[in-house]
Scaffold this motif. Sequence first.
Motif, PDB file in Angstrom:
ATOM      1  N   ASN A 162      -0.487  -1.532   9.582  1.00  0.00           N
ATOM      2  CA  ASN A 162      -0.353  -0.099   9.301  1.00  0.00           C
ATOM      3  C   ASN A 162      -1.269   0.359   8.169  1.00  0.00           C
ATOM      4  OD1 ASN A 162       1.817   1.212  11.059  1.00  0.00           O
ATOM      5  ND2 ASN A 162       2.775  -0.707  10.468  1.00  0.00           N
ATOM      6  N   LEU A 163      -1.447  -0.478   7.158  1.00  0.00           N
ATOM      7  CA  LEU A 163      -2.354  -0.092   6.080  1.00  0.00           C
ATOM      8  C   LEU A 163      -3.805  -0.066   6.554  1.00  0.00           C
ATOM      9  CD1 LEU A 163      -0.779  -1.997   3.064  1.00  0.00           C
ATOM     10  CD2 LEU A 163      -0.762   0.474   3.490  1.00  0.00           C
ATOM     11  N   ARG A 201      -7.989   7.774   5.955  1.00  0.00           N
ATOM     12  CA  ARG A 201      -8.788   7.678   4.725  1.00  0.00           C
ATOM     13  C   ARG A 201     -10.285   7.655   5.038  1.00  0.00           C
ATOM     14  NH1 ARG A 201      -4.891   9.133   1.209  1.00  0.00           N
ATOM     15  NH2 ARG A 201      -2.961   8.066   1.775  1.00  0.00           N
ATOM     16  N   ASP A 202     -10.598   7.651   6.322  1.00  0.00           N
ATOM     17  CA  ASP A 202     -11.997   7.696   6.778  1.00  0.00           C
ATOM     18  C   ASP A 202     -12.813   6.543   6.207  1.00  0.00           C
ATOM     19  OD1 ASP A 202     -14.002   8.803   8.339  1.00  0.00           O
ATOM     20  OD2 ASP A 202     -14.799  10.011   6.687  1.00  0.00           O
ATOM     21  N   LYS A 203     -12.205   5.357   6.163  1.00  0.00           N
ATOM     22  CA  LYS A 203     -12.875   4.166   5.676  1.00  0.00           C
ATOM     23  C   LYS A 203     -13.235   3.265   6.854  1.00  0.00           C
ATOM     24  CE  LYS A 203     -12.014   5.215   1.316  1.00  0.00           C
ATOM     25  NZ  LYS A 203     -13.104   5.671   0.408  1.00  0.00           N
ATOM     26  N   ILE A 220      -7.258  -6.855  -4.561  1.00  0.00           N
ATOM     27  CA  ILE A 220      -5.871  -6.481  -4.836  1.00  0.00           C
ATOM     28  C   ILE A 220      -4.983  -7.236  -3.859  1.00  0.00           C
ATOM     29  CG2 ILE A 220      -5.925  -4.438  -3.320  1.00  0.00           C
ATOM     30  CD1 ILE A 220      -4.080  -3.052  -5.331  1.00  0.00           C
ATOM     31  N   ILE A 221      -3.807  -7.652  -4.317  1.00  0.00           N
ATOM     32  CA  ILE A 221      -2.882  -8.416  -3.481  1.00  0.00           C
ATOM     33  C   ILE A 221      -1.595  -7.614  -3.319  1.00  0.00           C
ATOM     34  CG2 ILE A 221      -1.619 -10.580  -3.196  1.00  0.00           C
ATOM     35  CD1 ILE A 221      -3.682 -11.879  -5.094  1.00  0.00           C
ATOM     36  N   ILE A 222      -1.284  -7.256  -2.087  1.00  0.00           N
ATOM     37  CA  ILE A 222      -0.066  -6.522  -1.770  1.00  0.00           C
ATOM     38  C   ILE A 222       1.007  -7.542  -1.378  1.00  0.00           C
ATOM     39  CG2 ILE A 222       0.930  -4.637  -0.418  1.00  0.00           C
ATOM     40  CD1 ILE A 222      -1.576  -3.878  -2.089  1.00  0.00           C
ATOM     41  N   VAL A 223       2.150  -7.485  -2.047  1.00  0.00           N
ATOM     42  CA  VAL A 223       3.213  -8.461  -1.802  1.00  0.00           C
ATOM     43  C   VAL A 223       4.466  -7.748  -1.288  1.00  0.00           C
ATOM     44  CG1 VAL A 223       4.592 -10.340  -2.765  1.00  0.00           C
ATOM     45  CG2 VAL A 223       2.322  -9.874  -3.697  1.00  0.00           C
ATOM     46  N   PRO A 224       4.774  -7.880   0.015  1.00  0.00           N
ATOM     47  CA  PRO A 224       6.014  -7.287   0.525  1.00  0.00           C
ATOM     48  C   PRO A 224       7.227  -8.059   0.018  1.00  0.00           C
ATOM     49  CG  PRO A 224       4.898  -8.527   2.248  1.00  0.00           C
ATOM     50  CD  PRO A 224       3.980  -8.531   1.070  1.00  0.00           C
ATOM     51  N   VAL A 225       8.234  -7.313  -0.411  1.00  0.00           N
ATOM     52  CA  VAL A 225       9.446  -7.905  -0.983  1.00  0.00           C
ATOM     53  C   VAL A 225      10.657  -7.219  -0.360  1.00  0.00           C
ATOM     54  CG1 VAL A 225      10.762  -8.344  -3.092  1.00  0.00           C
ATOM     55  CG2 VAL A 225       8.259  -8.310  -3.176  1.00  0.00           C
ATOM     56  N   ILE A 226      11.474  -7.962   0.364  1.00  0.00           N
ATOM     57  CA  ILE A 226      12.750  -7.410   0.816  1.00  0.00           C
ATOM     58  C   ILE A 226      13.638  -7.244  -0.414  1.00  0.00           C
ATOM     59  CG2 ILE A 226      14.816  -7.866   2.204  1.00  0.00           C
ATOM     60  CD1 ILE A 226      13.063  -9.424   4.128  1.00  0.00           C
ATOM     61  N   PRO A 227      14.364  -6.148  -0.547  1.00  0.00           N
ATOM     62  CA  PRO A 227      15.203  -5.942  -1.738  1.00  0.00           C
ATOM     63  C   PRO A 227      16.395  -6.906  -1.765  1.00  0.00           C
ATOM     64  CG  PRO A 227      14.775  -3.862  -0.620  1.00  0.00           C
ATOM     65  CD  PRO A 227      14.372  -4.960   0.325  1.00  0.00           C
ATOM     66  N   SER A 228      16.093  -8.164  -2.022  1.00  0.00           N
ATOM     67  CA  SER A 228      17.128  -9.199  -2.066  1.00  0.00           C
ATOM     68  C   SER A 228      16.715 -10.251  -3.090  1.00  0.00           C
ATOM     69  CB  SER A 228      17.290  -9.860  -0.697  1.00  0.00           C
ATOM     70  OG  SER A 228      16.147 -10.621  -0.373  1.00  0.00           O
ATOM     71  N   GLY A 251      -2.276   5.658   0.046  1.00  0.00           N
ATOM     72  CA  GLY A 251      -2.814   6.460  -1.053  1.00  0.00           C
ATOM     73  C   GLY A 251      -2.679   5.752  -2.391  1.00  0.00           C
ATOM     74  N   ALA A 252      -1.547   5.087  -2.603  1.00  0.00           N
ATOM     75  CA  ALA A 252      -1.329   4.363  -3.855  1.00  0.00           C
ATOM     76  C   ALA A 252      -2.337   3.221  -4.008  1.00  0.00           C
ATOM     77  CB  ALA A 252       0.099   3.824  -3.906  1.00  0.00           C
ATOM     78  N   ILE A 253      -2.623   2.542  -2.907  1.00  0.00           N
ATOM     79  CA  ILE A 253      -3.605   1.450  -2.944  1.00  0.00           C
ATOM     80  C   ILE A 253      -5.000   1.995  -3.248  1.00  0.00           C
ATOM     81  CG2 ILE A 253      -4.786  -0.278  -1.519  1.00  0.00           C
ATOM     82  CD1 ILE A 253      -2.063  -0.665  -0.082  1.00  0.00           C
ATOM     83  N   GLU A 254      -5.348   3.113  -2.622  1.00  0.00           N
ATOM     84  CA  GLU A 254      -6.668   3.706  -2.879  1.00  0.00           C
ATOM     85  C   GLU A 254      -6.808   4.116  -4.345  1.00  0.00           C
ATOM     86  OE1 GLU A 254      -9.404   3.974  -1.051  1.00  0.00           O
ATOM     87  OE2 GLU A 254      -8.392   2.806   0.500  1.00  0.00           O
ATOM     88  N   ARG A 255      -5.737   4.621  -4.931  1.00  0.00           N
ATOM     89  CA  ARG A 255      -5.805   5.002  -6.347  1.00  0.00           C
ATOM     90  C   ARG A 255      -6.008   3.778  -7.229  1.00  0.00           C
ATOM     91  NH1 ARG A 255      -1.946   8.653  -4.415  1.00  0.00           N
ATOM     92  NH2 ARG A 255      -0.190   7.335  -5.021  1.00  0.00           N
ATOM     93  N   LYS A 256      -5.335   2.677  -6.883  1.00  0.00           N
ATOM     94  CA  LYS A 256      -5.522   1.444  -7.652  1.00  0.00           C
ATOM     95  C   LYS A 256      -6.944   0.904  -7.503  1.00  0.00           C
ATOM     96  CE  LYS A 256      -0.963  -0.581  -8.415  1.00  0.00           C
ATOM     97  NZ  LYS A 256      -1.225  -0.801  -9.868  1.00  0.00           N
ATOM     98  N   LEU A 257      -7.450   0.944  -6.269  1.00  0.00           N
ATOM     99  CA  LEU A 257      -8.794   0.441  -6.018  1.00  0.00           C
ATOM    100  C   LEU A 257      -9.845   1.270  -6.777  1.00  0.00           C
ATOM    101  CD1 LEU A 257      -8.666  -0.335  -2.177  1.00  0.00           C
ATOM    102  CD2 LEU A 257      -8.754  -1.994  -4.052  1.00  0.00           C
TER     103      LEU A 257
END
Length: 249
Positions: A25-26, A34-36, A145-153, A238-244
């Motif tokens: 999805n990202l 994002r036209d990338k 950048i490293i995106i880490v999915p975390v289940i809220p557990s 959008g949050a990732i693009e701002r970080k990048l």
Amino acid sequence: MDYKAKVIAIYSLKGGVGKTTLTVNLAAESALRRDKKTLLWDLDPQSASSFILGYHPEKKSKARSVFERDIEPGKLIVPTAIPGLDLLPADISLRGLDGFFNSLGKKKRLAKLVEAISGQYDRIFLDCPPGLTETSEQMMRAADIIIVPVIPSPLSQRALEDVVSHLKDHHKGHAPLLPVFSMVDRRRNLHVAAMSANPDWPRIPMASAVEMMAVHRSPVGVFAHRSPSGEAFHMLSGAIERKLSKLKD
């Protein structure tokens, strides 16, 4: 046009936390909204990202040959049905990749391969297999950048803590981490409590649209982009693009 790709790795120590969902999805958001010019490089031998993006594997497994330098990465890249999004697919040959990396003794093979194709893309997304392996070590050296999915557990959050500790001990100056709550169910008190403890983390809801990705073989942003999960992926993009944008070249 000249490109210089930023590399976004989606990684978790644990499996079953929504890693592939995030990656697909990202990557789709990057291309569609994002036209990338975007590449998704599937490094997971389960090849779920490749499947969702409509890839039909060839009879002969070739994905590992890229790392063995038998085939240039560009020769295995295929277009997807999403304009601006290409795929470097995975297959079963990647099951032996960790052993190959160990025998090779070159710690930046993945980084060098990414660099070789970075001039063709704005963004390269890496769908990494779970576990703390030589493949994950290669990814940590290649990513911006490293995106880490975390289940809220508790168990999933503990896995994140292990990753943070490993990076601190073994990868000085590593790429920044962005934890993301995935598969969020607000009906569960445990999930609500975890999100309250980390209110700034992005969150992706548990949703039927996400489950339908494998049926449609398409990202949520294609068939349900106005759904709550579609909006969540868009906001995270959008949050990732701002970080990048804050990273030094």
